[in-house]
Design an enzyme around this catalytic site. Structure first.
Site, PDB file in Angstrom:
ATOM      1  N   THR A 136       0.827  -1.222   0.000  1.00 52.63           N
ATOM      2  CA  THR A 136       0.000   0.000   0.000  1.00 52.63           C
ATOM      3  C   THR A 136       0.857   1.267   0.000  1.00 52.63           C
ATOM      4  N   PRO A 138       0.580   5.822  -0.013  1.00 53.07           N
ATOM      5  CA  PRO A 138      -0.348   6.869   0.436  1.00 53.07           C
ATOM      6  C   PRO A 138      -1.508   7.088  -0.545  1.00 53.07           C
ATOM      7  N   GLN A 283     -35.862 -11.758  26.462  1.00 56.38           N
ATOM      8  CA  GLN A 283     -35.899 -12.270  25.085  1.00 56.38           C
ATOM      9  C   GLN A 283     -35.008 -11.468  24.134  1.00 56.38           C
ATOM     10  N   GLU A 367      -6.219  -5.817   3.798  1.00 55.13           N
ATOM     11  CA  GLU A 367      -6.292  -7.046   2.980  1.00 55.13           C
ATOM     12  C   GLU A 367      -7.478  -7.014   2.025  1.00 55.13           C
ATOM     13  N   GLY A 368      -7.809  -5.824   1.533  1.00 53.85           N
ATOM     14  CA  GLY A 368      -8.970  -5.649   0.660  1.00 53.85           C
ATOM     15  C   GLY A 368     -10.148  -5.250   1.525  1.00 53.85           C
ATOM     16  N   PHE A 387     -14.562  -2.330 -10.780  1.00 56.07           N
ATOM     17  CA  PHE A 387     -13.600  -1.524 -10.007  1.00 56.07           C
ATOM     18  C   PHE A 387     -13.403  -0.153 -10.639  1.00 56.07           C
TER      19      PHE A 387
HETATM   20  P1  TGC Z   1      -6.558  -7.845 -11.768  1.00 52.98           P
HETATM   21  O1  TGC Z   1      -6.440  -7.581 -13.239  1.00 52.98           O
HETATM   22  O2  TGC Z   1      -7.869  -8.275 -11.234  1.00 52.98           O
HETATM   23  O3  TGC Z   1      -5.467  -8.943 -11.351  1.00 52.98           O
HETATM   24  C1  TGC Z   1      -4.130  -8.909 -11.795  1.00 52.98           C
HETATM   25  C2  TGC Z   1      -3.644 -10.342 -11.894  1.00 52.98           C
HETATM   26  O4  TGC Z   1      -3.650 -10.935 -10.570  1.00 52.98           O
HETATM   27  C3  TGC Z   1      -4.537 -12.074 -10.541  1.00 52.98           C
HETATM   28  N1  TGC Z   1      -5.214 -12.025  -9.227  1.00 52.98           N
HETATM   29  C4  TGC Z   1      -4.902 -12.812  -8.201  1.00 52.98           C
HETATM   30  N2  TGC Z   1      -4.021 -13.825  -8.082  1.00 52.98           N
HETATM   31  C5  TGC Z   1      -3.937 -14.427  -6.881  1.00 52.98           C
HETATM   32  N3  TGC Z   1      -4.684 -14.069  -5.808  1.00 52.98           N
HETATM   33  C6  TGC Z   1      -5.573 -13.058  -5.896  1.00 52.98           C
HETATM   34  N4  TGC Z   1      -6.294 -12.704  -4.829  1.00 52.98           N
HETATM   35  C7  TGC Z   1      -5.713 -12.380  -7.137  1.00 52.98           C
HETATM   36  N5  TGC Z   1      -6.479 -11.353  -7.560  1.00 52.98           N
HETATM   37  C8  TGC Z   1      -6.168 -11.148  -8.861  1.00 52.98           C
HETATM   38  C9  TGC Z   1      -5.454 -11.898 -11.716  1.00 52.98           C
HETATM   39  O5  TGC Z   1      -5.957 -13.129 -12.160  1.00 52.98           O
HETATM   40  C10 TGC Z   1      -4.546 -11.239 -12.736  1.00 52.98           C
HETATM   41  O6  TGC Z   1      -3.727 -12.248 -13.274  1.00 52.98           O
HETATM   42  P2  TGC Z   1      -3.184 -12.156 -14.786  1.00 52.98           P
HETATM   43  O7  TGC Z   1      -2.551 -13.480 -15.025  1.00 52.98           O
HETATM   44  O8  TGC Z   1      -4.390 -11.884 -15.619  1.00 52.98           O
HETATM   45  O9  TGC Z   1      -2.196 -11.025 -14.785  1.00 52.98           O
HETATM   46  O10 TGC Z   1      -5.982  -6.581 -10.996  1.00 52.98           O
HETATM   47  P3  TGC Z   1      -6.651  -5.161 -10.707  1.00 52.98           P
HETATM   48  O11 TGC Z   1      -5.573  -4.139 -10.811  1.00 52.98           O
HETATM   49  O12 TGC Z   1      -7.889  -4.973 -11.539  1.00 52.98           O
HETATM   50  O13 TGC Z   1      -7.034  -5.252  -9.146  1.00 52.98           O
HETATM   51  C11 TGC Z   1      -8.018  -6.036  -8.676  1.00 52.98           C
HETATM   52  C12 TGC Z   1      -8.257  -5.776  -7.175  1.00 52.98           C
HETATM   53  C13 TGC Z   1      -8.913  -4.415  -6.952  1.00 52.98           C
HETATM   54  C14 TGC Z   1      -9.199  -6.865  -6.724  1.00 52.98           C
HETATM   55  C15 TGC Z   1      -6.914  -5.838  -6.399  1.00 52.98           C
HETATM   56  O14 TGC Z   1      -6.091  -4.798  -6.717  1.00 52.98           O
HETATM   57  C16 TGC Z   1      -7.116  -5.893  -4.906  1.00 52.98           C
HETATM   58  O15 TGC Z   1      -7.302  -6.957  -4.327  1.00 52.98           O
HETATM   59  N6  TGC Z   1      -7.066  -4.701  -4.190  1.00 52.98           N
HETATM   60  C17 TGC Z   1      -7.072  -4.671  -2.748  1.00 52.98           C
HETATM   61  C18 TGC Z   1      -5.677  -4.322  -2.267  1.00 52.98           C
HETATM   62  C19 TGC Z   1      -5.349  -5.016  -0.976  1.00 52.98           C
HETATM   63  O16 TGC Z   1      -5.975  -5.971  -0.552  1.00 52.98           O
HETATM   64  N7  TGC Z   1      -4.292  -4.570  -0.331  1.00 52.98           N
HETATM   65  C20 TGC Z   1      -3.798  -5.225   0.836  1.00 52.98           C
HETATM   66  C21 TGC Z   1      -2.431  -4.710   1.223  1.00 52.98           C
HETATM   67  S1  TGC Z   1      -1.583  -5.756   2.373  1.00 52.98           S
HETATM   68  C22 TGC Z   1      -2.409  -5.587   3.808  1.00 52.98           C
HETATM   69  O17 TGC Z   1      -3.410  -4.990   3.927  1.00 52.98           O
HETATM   70  C23 TGC Z   1      -1.799  -6.283   4.941  1.00 52.98           C
HETATM   71  S2  TGC Z   1      -2.635  -6.142   6.434  1.00 52.98           S
HETATM   72  C24 TGC Z   1      -1.725  -7.288   7.264  1.00 52.98           C
HETATM   73  C25 TGC Z   1      -2.089  -7.510   8.655  1.00 52.98           C
HETATM   74  O18 TGC Z   1      -1.730  -6.677   9.514  1.00 52.98           O
HETATM   75  O19 TGC Z   1      -2.676  -8.588   8.925  1.00 52.98           O
HETATM   76  P1  FAD Z   2      -8.989   3.424  -0.251  1.00 53.25           P
HETATM   77  O1  FAD Z   2      -8.537   2.473  -1.294  1.00 53.25           O
HETATM   78  O2  FAD Z   2      -8.734   4.864  -0.452  1.00 53.25           O
HETATM   79  O3  FAD Z   2     -10.551   3.192  -0.034  1.00 53.25           O
HETATM   80  C1  FAD Z   2     -11.382   4.147   0.678  1.00 53.25           C
HETATM   81  C2  FAD Z   2     -12.824   3.706   0.522  1.00 53.25           C
HETATM   82  O4  FAD Z   2     -13.186   3.718  -0.868  1.00 53.25           O
HETATM   83  C3  FAD Z   2     -13.086   2.274   1.006  1.00 53.25           C
HETATM   84  O5  FAD Z   2     -14.370   2.194   1.596  1.00 53.25           O
HETATM   85  C4  FAD Z   2     -13.082   1.454  -0.286  1.00 53.25           C
HETATM   86  O6  FAD Z   2     -13.844   0.259  -0.186  1.00 53.25           O
HETATM   87  C5  FAD Z   2     -13.685   2.453  -1.254  1.00 53.25           C
HETATM   88  N1  FAD Z   2     -13.294   2.152  -2.634  1.00 53.25           N
HETATM   89  C6  FAD Z   2     -12.051   2.219  -3.177  1.00 53.25           C
HETATM   90  N2  FAD Z   2     -12.087   1.852  -4.477  1.00 53.25           N
HETATM   91  C7  FAD Z   2     -13.372   1.545  -4.747  1.00 53.25           C
HETATM   92  C8  FAD Z   2     -14.060   1.082  -5.920  1.00 53.25           C
HETATM   93  N3  FAD Z   2     -13.436   0.845  -7.067  1.00 53.25           N
HETATM   94  N4  FAD Z   2     -15.395   0.881  -5.831  1.00 53.25           N
HETATM   95  C9  FAD Z   2     -16.054   1.086  -4.656  1.00 53.25           C
HETATM   96  N5  FAD Z   2     -15.474   1.520  -3.515  1.00 53.25           N
HETATM   97  C10 FAD Z   2     -14.141   1.747  -3.580  1.00 53.25           C
HETATM   98  N6  FAD Z   2      -0.936  -2.510   3.581  1.00 53.25           N
HETATM   99  C11 FAD Z   2       0.216  -3.156   3.268  1.00 53.25           C
HETATM  100  O7  FAD Z   2       0.665  -3.135   2.118  1.00 53.25           O
HETATM  101  N7  FAD Z   2       0.901  -3.846   4.220  1.00 53.25           N
HETATM  102  C12 FAD Z   2       0.487  -3.917   5.504  1.00 53.25           C
HETATM  103  O8  FAD Z   2       1.132  -4.578   6.333  1.00 53.25           O
HETATM  104  C13 FAD Z   2      -0.698  -3.228   5.865  1.00 53.25           C
HETATM  105  N8  FAD Z   2      -1.113  -3.215   7.168  1.00 53.25           N
HETATM  106  C14 FAD Z   2      -2.177  -2.430   7.509  1.00 53.25           C
HETATM  107  C15 FAD Z   2      -2.491  -2.284   8.865  1.00 53.25           C
HETATM  108  C16 FAD Z   2      -3.545  -1.453   9.254  1.00 53.25           C
HETATM  109  C17 FAD Z   2      -3.841  -1.242  10.689  1.00 53.25           C
HETATM  110  C18 FAD Z   2      -4.336  -0.815   8.258  1.00 53.25           C
HETATM  111  C19 FAD Z   2      -5.506   0.031   8.646  1.00 53.25           C
HETATM  112  C20 FAD Z   2      -4.023  -0.961   6.926  1.00 53.25           C
HETATM  113  C21 FAD Z   2      -2.937  -1.756   6.549  1.00 53.25           C
HETATM  114  N9  FAD Z   2      -2.552  -1.855   5.198  1.00 53.25           N
HETATM  115  C22 FAD Z   2      -1.398  -2.523   4.849  1.00 53.25           C
HETATM  116  C23 FAD Z   2      -3.228  -1.051   4.174  1.00 53.25           C
HETATM  117  C24 FAD Z   2      -4.559  -1.632   3.713  1.00 53.25           C
HETATM  118  O9  FAD Z   2      -4.382  -2.746   2.913  1.00 53.25           O
HETATM  119  C25 FAD Z   2      -5.321  -0.532   2.979  1.00 53.25           C
HETATM  120  O10 FAD Z   2      -5.716   0.417   3.962  1.00 53.25           O
HETATM  121  C26 FAD Z   2      -6.515  -1.048   2.210  1.00 53.25           C
HETATM  122  O11 FAD Z   2      -6.103  -1.827   1.110  1.00 53.25           O
HETATM  123  C27 FAD Z   2      -7.436   0.083   1.722  1.00 53.25           C
HETATM  124  O12 FAD Z   2      -6.711   1.110   1.132  1.00 53.25           O
HETATM  125  P2  FAD Z   2      -6.968   2.645   1.573  1.00 53.25           P
HETATM  126  O13 FAD Z   2      -6.895   2.709   3.049  1.00 53.25           O
HETATM  127  O14 FAD Z   2      -6.022   3.483   0.793  1.00 53.25           O
HETATM  128  O15 FAD Z   2      -8.444   2.964   1.190  1.00 53.25           O
END
Ligand code: TGC
Ligand code: FAD
Length: 389
Positions: A136, A138, A283, A367-368, A387
């Site tokens: 992630t 900013p 209840q 994590e999404g 998206f």
């Molecule tokens: P898109 O075109 O859909 O996908 C690109 C390529 O990736 C493949 N793919 C996956 N593969 C494995 N696992 C998944 N979950 C996958 N999702 C997609 C897909 O098939 C494609 O492959 P290819 O072969 O065609 O290239 O990509 P997009 O840019 O349209 O994005 C889709 C979207 C929005 C779903 C994705 O960007 C997303 O999941 N966004 C959310 C971001 C997120 O979850 N960030 C998390 C950061 S880490 C974190 O939060 C850690 S917290 C840790 C803690 O403290 O516990």
């Molecule tokens: P944004 O993407 O700006 O989203 C803001 C709002 O808009 C949300 O409600 C979202 O659902 C909505 N939105 C965005 N796009 C769309 C769309 N296309 N359609 C409809 N609604 C939409 N990240 C890491 O990489 N590593 C880590 O270890 C990690 N740890 C974290 C720990 C904590 C405590 C927190 C809070 C976050 C952490 N993250 C980490 C980041 C985390 O994965 C992101 O906060 C998360 O993916 C959402 O991104 P954002 O906060 O920028 O929100």
């Protein structure tokens, strides 16, 4: 009173003796080592580092990775059950294990060279080394494809520039798995603590996940040697595949937080007297408890099946999205109901419910986000992604 689990549908009967043993061992660890100290850590906003060697000793890092790298070689049911128990203690403790295992060890195992595996995995498993995962930025959270952190090829390696935000364990990590664009393609780099131009300031003043370190990662002309590039990670698919591993653990973990809230609520409802009766005799309170138990049981069934699919190698990422989305949402709802049942006591640190409720606000976002998982399911159902236009 000891915690005996929540098992309305006798799911224990579906677990092997080894799986039950892993679950019970982690449960005991949480009961004896986490619960007595976690409120203080939460109030004072620090991660209780003393837990880390004990977690390593229990084999909680890299549980499912091969034993030849010093890892556990266990199945995904064991991993899920362990995450459930850790999050019954606190989401921050489960987060630590999720990041170390699913977001640091997994990418090194899945996309690293043999040399990188041998260099890093045993030390990450025994927690001699702590890791973090920087995806992630900013301005790019839900849409990591847009990232602007950049690597440029130089003699013998790469020059890294950019910033990551919201990174769990960032300030305490010895190694960061960082995703950056090299010639426009997303690649993974191992950035080591102490590299010139790399800093990881901690982010303060969180109201959620207070017993967890969250940081920025800043890269200013950081020289990364060639051997720190993950050779087999190419494109967004690589970091997203790591998220699938971690989201799986979160689906289980959320059930643990929900169990803690339900358990506290049953105890409170059967002992708190109002109008001459325990509040559990009313209840409206019973309805809340019934809702909690129903949703926990449904969430447990999702997790059990998810583990079977993952162990069979047939799991699809979208199935993980369904479980992460559902289980975190119901856990949050259960935590809010629990807070309500506890009345004024529910806002204090005497009871775990408000801490879980506030933690789950982060779990819903990271994590999404809930809504991103809705869109992942929507795209899977209709074949039309919503998206972006
Ligand atoms: P898109 O075109 O859909 O996908 C690109 C390529 O990736 C493949 N793919 C996956 N593969 C494995 N696992 C998944 N979950 C996958 N999702 C997609 C897909 O098939 C494609 O492959 P290819 O072969 O065609 O290239 O990509 P997009 O840019 O349209 O994005 C889709 C979207 C929005 C779903 C994705 O960007 C997303 O999941 N966004 C959310 C971001 C997120 O979850 N960030 C998390 C950061 S880490 C974190 O939060 C850690 S917290 C840790 C803690 O403290 O516990
Ligand atoms: P944004 O993407 O700006 O989203 C803001 C709002 O808009 C949300 O409600 C979202 O659902 C909505 N939105 C965005 N796009 C769309 C769309 N296309 N359609 C409809 N609604 C939409 N990240 C890491 O990489 N590593 C880590 O270890 C990690 N740890 C974290 C720990 C904590 C405590 C927190 C809070 C976050 C952490 N993250 C980490 C980041 C985390 O994965 C992101 O906060 C998360 O993916 C959402 O991104 P954002 O906060 O920028 O929100």
């Amino acid at each position: 009173m000891a915690f005996n689990g929540v098992d309305y549908y006798q799911l224990d009967e579906l677990l092997s003796p080894e799986e039950r043993m892993v679950r019970d061992t982690v449960r005991e660890f949480v009961e004896n080592e986490v619960i007595p100290i976690i409120e203080e850590a939460y109030q004072q906003a620090y991660f209780p580092m003393e837990l880390v060697p004990k977690m390593a000793e229990l084999g909680l890092f890299g549980m499912t990775l091969p034993q030849e790298y010093g890892c556990g070689g266990m199945n995904n049911m064991c991993y899920g059950l362990a995450m459930q128990e850790l999050e019954r203690g606190d989401s921050g403790v489960r987060s630590f294990a999720s990041v170390q295992s699913s977001l640091v060890m997994y990418p090194i195992y899945a996309y690293g060279s043999e040399e990188q595996r041998r260099r890093w995995l045993p030390r990450l498993a025994n927690a001699e080394v702590i890791g973090c995962f920087g995806l992630t930025e900013p301005d790019y959270g839900s849409n990591p494809a847009g990232m602007i952190t950049t690597a440029t090829k130089i003699d013998g390696g790469f020059l890294l520039n950019g910033a990551k935000m919201w990174i769990t364990n960032g300030s305490i990590a010895d190694v960061a798995v960082v995703w950056a664009k090299l010639d426009g393609e997303i690649r993974g780099f191992l950035v080591e603590k102490g590299m010139k131009g790399f800093s990881a300031p901690e982010m303060k003043n969180k109201h959620s996940l207070r017993a967890s370190v969250t940081s920025e990662l800043i890269f200013q002309d950081v020289e990364i040697p060639e051997e720190n590039l993950l050779p087999n990670a190419r494109g967004l698919k690589a970091p997203l595949s790591c998220l699938t591993q971690a989201r799986y653990g979160i689906a289980w973990g959320a059930i643990g937080a929900a169990m803690a809230c339900y358990d506290a609520s049953v105890k409170y409802a059967t002992t708190r007297i109002q109008f001459g009766k325990p509040i559990g005799a009313f209840q409206l309170v019973q309805e809340k408890l019934a809702t909690m138990l129903t949703e926990i049981t449904k969430g447990q069934l999702l997790c059990w099946r998810l583990a079977k699919l993952k162990d069979a190698g047939t799991l699809r990422p979208q199935q993980v999205s369904l479980a992460k989305r559902n289980n975190v949402a119901i856990a949050l709802e259960i935590a809010r109901l629990a807070r309500d049942i506890h009345g004024a006591n529910g806002i204090t640190s005497e009871y775990p419910v408000m801490r879980h409720m506030l933690n789950l606000e982060s779990v819903k976002t990271y994590e999404g986000t809930h809504d991103i998982h809705t869109l992942i399911l929507g795209a899977d159902i209709t074949g039309i992604q919503a998206f972006s236009s």
